[in-house]
Design a protein around this motif. Structure first.
Motif, mmCIF file in Angstrom:
data_model
loop_
_atom_site.group_PDB
_atom_site.id
_atom_site.type_symbol
_atom_site.label_atom_id
_atom_site.label_comp_id
_atom_site.label_asym_id
_atom_site.label_seq_id
_atom_site.Cartn_x
_atom_site.Cartn_y
_atom_site.Cartn_z
ATOM 1 N N ILE A 93 -2.789 0.882 5.283
ATOM 2 C CA ILE A 93 -3.870 1.802 4.903
ATOM 3 C C ILE A 93 -3.369 2.774 3.833
ATOM 4 N N ARG A 94 -2.155 3.301 4.033
ATOM 5 C CA ARG A 94 -1.588 4.248 3.069
ATOM 6 C C ARG A 94 -1.370 3.576 1.707
ATOM 7 N N GLU A 95 -0.871 2.335 1.715
ATOM 8 C CA GLU A 95 -0.642 1.607 0.456
ATOM 9 C C GLU A 95 -1.968 1.331 -0.253
ATOM 10 N N ASN A 96 -2.990 0.952 0.504
ATOM 11 C CA ASN A 96 -4.302 0.707 -0.100
ATOM 12 C C ASN A 96 -4.891 1.989 -0.679
ATOM 13 N N TYR A 97 -4.719 3.082 0.045
ATOM 14 C CA TYR A 97 -5.221 4.380 -0.430
ATOM 15 C C TYR A 97 -4.492 4.803 -1.703
#
Length: 101
Positions: A93-97
């Protein structure tokens, strides 16, 4: 013809008889023949060390006789896996954000 001295057998040999270090581009310290024999000896000695003779490091849960201990081990394993999945989910999720910025 340029010769290089083997650090093991002390023979003067042409560069073709030495492995070339990919980082430096220079011949190794030992000739190919000595390097092969020392590697073979090292592998054989490694097979006979205590590290290879010790039993496996992981406990096999299904072999545990006590049902209470077995249940505790299973619950612990499930918690560890769930925590690992949660960490990976948060990281994705953090990488996508971060990639959306």
């Amino acid at each position: 013809m340029i010769l290089h001295v083997c650090g093991c057998c002390k023979r003067s040999l042409p560069f073709e008889d030495f492995y070339i270090n990919s980082k430096t581009g220079l011949p190794g310290n030992y000739c190919k023949e000595c390097r092969k024999s020392t590697s073979r000896q090292h592998r054989e000695a490694e097979k006979n060390t205590f590290a290879h003779k010790k039993p496996g490091g992981y406990l096999i849960i299904t072999l545990v006789e006590d049902p209470e201990v077995r249940n505790e081990l299973i619950l612990h394993a499930l918690r560890v896996v769930a925590e690992s999945i949660e960490r990976k989910r948060r990281r994705v999720i953090r990488e996508n954000y971060d990639s959306e910025d």
